[in-house]
Enzyme design. Structure first.
Site, PDB file in Angstrom:
ATOM      1  N   GLU A 245     -12.693  -2.171  12.087  1.00 53.80           N
ATOM      2  CA  GLU A 245     -12.581  -1.419  10.833  1.00 53.80           C
ATOM      3  C   GLU A 245     -13.696  -1.774   9.855  1.00 53.80           C
ATOM      4  O   GLU A 245     -14.280  -0.898   9.243  1.00 53.80           O
ATOM      5  CB  GLU A 245     -11.214  -1.699  10.190  1.00 53.80           C
TER       6      GLU A 245
ATOM      7  N   ASP B 166      -8.685  -8.804   3.852  1.00 57.86           N
ATOM      8  CA  ASP B 166      -8.350  -7.733   4.781  1.00 57.86           C
ATOM      9  C   ASP B 166      -9.379  -7.602   5.900  1.00 57.86           C
ATOM     10  O   ASP B 166     -10.186  -6.669   5.881  1.00 57.86           O
ATOM     11  CB  ASP B 166      -8.214  -6.405   4.034  1.00 57.86           C
TER      12      ASP B 166
ATOM     13  N   GLU C 132       0.815  -1.216   0.000  1.00 60.39           N
ATOM     14  CA  GLU C 132       0.000   0.000   0.000  1.00 60.39           C
ATOM     15  C   GLU C 132       0.849   1.268   0.000  1.00 60.39           C
ATOM     16  O   GLU C 132       0.603   2.201   0.758  1.00 60.39           O
ATOM     17  CB  GLU C 132      -0.957  -0.016   1.201  1.00 60.39           C
TER      18      GLU C 132
END
EC number: 3.2.1.131
Lengths: 698, 698
Positions: B392, B364, B291
């Site tokens: 998240e 993820d 990332e």
């Protein structure tokens, strides 16, 4: 058996409080029992109960707050009733033309104390005034507390973002939990409202001036309405910062031109929806065409075009528009002059509901600035004074800086706009220019840290701002004394030691960071720590050299007629004070003059020697602050003592950082030796630069 | 007189506690007095005092924690002494080969209870085990609590930034006050350490994996050392995430190539400096070439080259390197396979001190994922299991989701790497592949909110993670029961009602957001709320359509041999479970198969009908959660009850949001009618899209 119960209670309390200590959450509303038994008894006789006429939310709130405070201070129950006899405190709304809308009267009458005012909020303010009176250890004898606010809109501005971050916030995340609203009402909202009401703040802008358009959507208006519902009983109205581009971003329109009929209609419809949800909504705050924010100038319109359209959208609703004058363009001469040049010509062109919001100084919340030249220069426009309570340029949450003197300095500055005595305060309260509306704004230093403000003494800045917003004639020193006794200790020696620190703290901070009128030489990406060597940035007016202009000859920004002539923006009387480099008060010298390093100042020292002396004495003064704080130790809560003592150690370390950085950097330009008696810094400038860079890494 | 004193005490307490209520700060360490007087008396006889042999910080900490807890639970003083007689609890370090390094033994002996273990930390863990035993209302009879951790490094990973923000944090700002350190030691650091030690966590990575280089500078190492000093007596070591480019960013080198001798020397020197300041420093966590983060691949080197160089820099210090396998390149096929393809070939190439840290699933931290195919596929490399405690993708701090079942599901998943029974847990604890080191990591959900985790039930996820890190054979349900009784209530009906909610909560969340194996269809810029229609992004694997592949024919990602063949990464036994779309467990169906809308599933419904039914029943189940919570109300602290009840209202509103968004969007593709009995959403998809967009505005 009773003794045993008592012991158990104490044990439970001990366990229960484990980790709580005096963690600062209660702010200045510390209603611990009065130590003086006689004083307690005297007040007990005056507070057998509270009688409240009327059942409105605000009156009930006033009664409950008074009850809560008195029960704590007097150590026994104080019942609230619809009526009561002798020794009851009477709360009553009563017309009283002498008190304006929000003034209160707390007086001893035959049957007991009465708290009256022309509105419910006024009675609430009276209750807090009475509590303050009791809490600071005063007597009820011949009580007559009468006061009314000099400024109508007493605002806190939150620079809080929807994601919970706070721009320039140093006390944790935002207290507003947008993701959880409207269902979850954090109990903290009410404690926030109590604190504000206790010092007379009656309006809060909930979101950052670098605004998200979210707040104007129905989804977020529901959330805002939930917050408004908590604040309303405390006499506090909510306001929103708006993104100028909102009609495009959330309205689906191709433009945000303020003269476009569709844009006007969109704002009108939005405003109506907001008032449907929040009938006492206060209005809008706008940062437009500033630091990359969109604005009416994007469409060839003026700030007045934008502000007036927005005011029009308020229709008959009781709301206002506060339009910020904080604008400056890249590379167009002296930044000092730019807001003036953009806004002064618009005087007289703003609609009735518009106020122009002006920072205290012309640059940006520096540790000391001359008053903003717009004050006194826009007589047909009500101006909002904006001061910053969050210590963006004043040491975040690690430097102890009491801002009372800074705010007072600005309020008492004389604009000479209508002759001597035309103070900024009189411009702001509307008395000088006969405005029917007046406002003042403090950029909040509040976050979700347990103690609200990060540095425990930051609470004093919130407090002082509110007190001065209510009555700018109060003295900074008197407020420091009041806050200290309410918040930290009533022990006389401790109060003296602490208030001496508070009263000197801002001057000390100026001395070790930006003495003699230096400004804007801090770390660029952080606004913390020194970076006077900064010469390259995206814009020249974001560098430090732009402001200090150090060269082989001298130091300072020539803003006289031979320089940028920014001084010409001031009325002659004000200009007179600063225009001559030999008579200009030293605190403002380098704001207006480029002064030779070797020029003799009124202190008898050369500029160079005075500059370096101030850096050294400033840093040394932090050791004095430490000693004073240590003196107060026996009278302080141990956890609080330790916390502030540790912050004062950070402050000293960083005062030396500032001192060494500035002395070594300016010496590299001045080529002057340090005056005798000042020991040279033991580290090279390169080392300090590295340290500054570290704090500016991602 | 005594009665009056008692009254006054109570009044003061009332005033003092005003605003405190049960605000969740104490977590599960709520040592309120046991209500059962008989039980209390029984324990009082066993706890007349605490005798501790030795004066080390950790032993003294153990004694103090035990004292604090017992005094609260038993409601009377429990003195600590160097030695003590009958009824004293003895704390002692004693060699015990059966207990490993950190195992404890708490047993009744002739003269009283003893808490022993082969290390000071072991004794501390034993004290917390004893407290848990008392606190959950159990008896001291024939006490024999013996336990040792199955995993050696039990880590919390903080994704906290130097500026106080927390990446993917939903509980306020970071608890680490870097600006104030090292001078200011927030008392909260110690309470954090207590909480971690009480569940056996022994290592914390203080900063975000998207790391700042600041932490490697002397300036910050001083700060880190101050934190380490607070955590050390609690048996907790600190670790740092490192920025791979640090040798360039702060070292002044032209490269960060791991094979460059200057780079090696720089890391070696830095590491030595860190160990000078923090002798028990734990080591490094690295996110590299992921990332946008820099890494060894920038220089044509492998992850192993980087990790091994870093391990070498640790020299003889007792530290480790945890190297994350979370990597994926833009547009290179199925993201599911990428970490495997990058890392599996490196098996056997990592140095001794290196562990590779692998997320529980291949994408993820979705609400449900199959176990990561690297587990079992790198037998010569110790793998760290990384789970995410911060929600998240699971509703931030507004959705009640107990993660015990999610963590257990992964731990118990069978990799079949060495035949049936080769669970992920056995890979992670090192038993399957005979590794001498083992580690597990939870991405913390901790922030500076008063209650630490935002959602009060988020505390259960911190707790469950710690308990499972210690012993992965514990049941998720047992932990839920334990946490509930320690934290919320010991009232049996309330415990039942609440634990039922906890145990179902994750399945319910999956149902109304991503049933049947859907994944990664959340709002792209927020990871909150639905955005299944997202088709355009900076990278295809950041869209939703990349993952759900909805088309006229059906739904789901074909990862069989006729598709991306990601299934081939698994051992045949594991692959077997999922490879056939008619036998694949429905919870994983759309992870591996593109299934026709009209295909009949094992439930008897078509895919479309099953999908929509799950969305509806999932959302309805939140109403059941509300009813359960309401049932527990009489046994709960009122403030806590209100808080969670309000969050459950948010959760239901947003469950309907997810339901309507997904049903309407997928219906626009499937063209199928809703099954009978399911009422059509009353709002159009456009309205929902607008609402999603609002939450993704700046």
């Amino acid at each position: 058996m009773l003794l045993r119960s008592l012991l158990l209670v104490l044990l439970c309390v001990g366990a229960h409080l484990q980790g709580y200590a005096d963690d600062g959450y209660r702010l200045w509303l510390k209603y611990d029992q009065l130590a003086d038994a006689k004083l307690r008894a005297t007040w007990q006789a005056q507070a057998r109960g509270i009688a409240v006429e009327g059942s409105s939310a605000t009156l009930q709130t006033a009664a409950r707050e008074l009850q809560l405070g008195l029960q704590g201070l007097l150590g026994r129950p104080v019942p609230v009733a619809a009526s009561g006899g002798k020794g009851y405190i009477q709360l009553r709304v009563a017309a009283d033309p002498a008190l304006g809308k929000e003034g209160y009267r707390v007086v001893s009458e035959k049957n007991g104390l009465t708290v009256t005012g022309p509105s419910e909020a006024a009675v609430l303010y009276g209750c807090f005034a009475l509590l303050r009176h009791v809490q600071t250890g005063q007597l009820p004898t011949k009580l007559n507390l009468t006061s009314q606010p000099r400024v109508q809109y007493r605002m806190l501005n939150h620079w809080d973002n929807p994601n919970g971050t706070v721009e320039r916030g140093y006390a944790g995340s935002s207290i507003w939990k947008w993701q959880e609203l409207p269902e979850v009402i954090d109990p903290r909202y009410q404690d926030y409202a109590r604190a504000n009401a206790s010092i007379g703040i009656n309006g809060v802008v909930l979101n950052n001036v670098n605004a998200s358009a979210r707040y104007l959507t129905d989804e977020y208006v529901r959330k805002v309405a939930a917050v408004a519902g908590v604040l309303r009983p405390y006499g506090i109205r909510v306001y929103l910062s708006v993104l100028w581009a909102a009609p495009r971003v959330i309205g689906g329109l191709p433009t945000a031109d303020p003269l476009d009929p569709k844009v006007k209609a969109w704002w009108m419809a939005r405003t109506n929806e907001i008032y449907k949800a929040i009938p006492d909504f206060g209005g809008f705050l706008v940062k437009a065409n500033s630091e990359g924010e969109p604005g009416p100038q994007d469409y060839g319109r003026t700030h007045a075009d934008g502000a007036n359209m927005l005011a029009q959208s308020l229709g008959t609703h009781d709301g206002i528009v506060m339009w910020r004058a904080f604008v400056y363009k890249a590379g167009s001469g002296d930044r000092f002059k730019q807001a003036y040049e953009d806004f002064q010509p618009l005087d007289g062109k703003f609609a009735d509901k518009v106020l122009v919001q002006v920072k205290n100084g012309p640059i940006d919340f520096q540790a000391r600035e001359p008053f903003h030249p717009l004050f006194g220069a826009m007589p047909r426009t009500p101006l909002v004074l904006e001061v910053q309570l969050t210590q963006e340029y004043l040491g975040f949450a690690t430097h102890l800086v009491y801002l009372g003197p800074l705010i007072k300095e600005c309020l008492e500055a004389d604009t000479y706009a209508q002759g001597k005595g035309s103070t900024v305060a009189k411009v702001v309260d509307g008395s000088l220019e006969k405005h029917s509306i007046s406002a003042i704004a403090g950029v909040a230093n509040i976050g979700s840290d347990r103690n609200w403000t990060g540095h425990p003494v930051g609470q004093a800045n919130w407090y002082a701002y509110g007190r001065l917003a209510w009555d700018h004639t109060l003295s900074s020193e008197g407020i420091a004394d009041e806050w200290t006794r309410m918040t930290l200790s009533r022990e006389p020696a401790a109060v003296t030691a602490i208030t001496q620190v508070l009263n000197q703290s801002r001057n000390i901070y100026v001395r070790y960071t930006t003495p003699l009128g230096l400004h804007h030489i801090m770390g660029q990406n952080l606004h913390y720590g020194p970076e006077p060597w900064l010469a390259q940035s995206a814009r020249p007016d974001w560098t430090a050299v732009y402001y200090h202009k150090a060269d082989a000859e001298g130091l300072g920004f020539n803003r006289t007629a031979t320089g940028s002539n920014a001084l010409a923006l001031y009325a002659p009387g004000a200009r007179q004070v600063w225009m001559n480099s030999t008579t200009c008060p030293l605190n403002y010298l380098l704001w207006f003059h480029h002064v030779p390093w070797t020029q003799q100042l009124s202190t008898g020292r050369t500029l160079w020697n005075e500059l370096t002396t101030r850096y050294y004495t400033g840093a040394d003064s932090v050791l004095w602050m430490q000693r004073q704080w240590e003196q107060a130790k026996p009278a302080l809560d141990p956890a609080l003592y330790t916390d502030v003592a540790a912050r004062l150690r950070v402050q000293h370390r960083e005062a030396l950082w500032w001192r060494d950085a500035c002395v070594l950097y300016f010496q590299s330009v001045s080529k002057q030796p340090l005056p005798p008696g000042l020991p040279a810094p033991t580290r090279p400038l390169t080392e300090i630069k590295e340290q500054v860079d570290i704090y500016q890494l991602r």
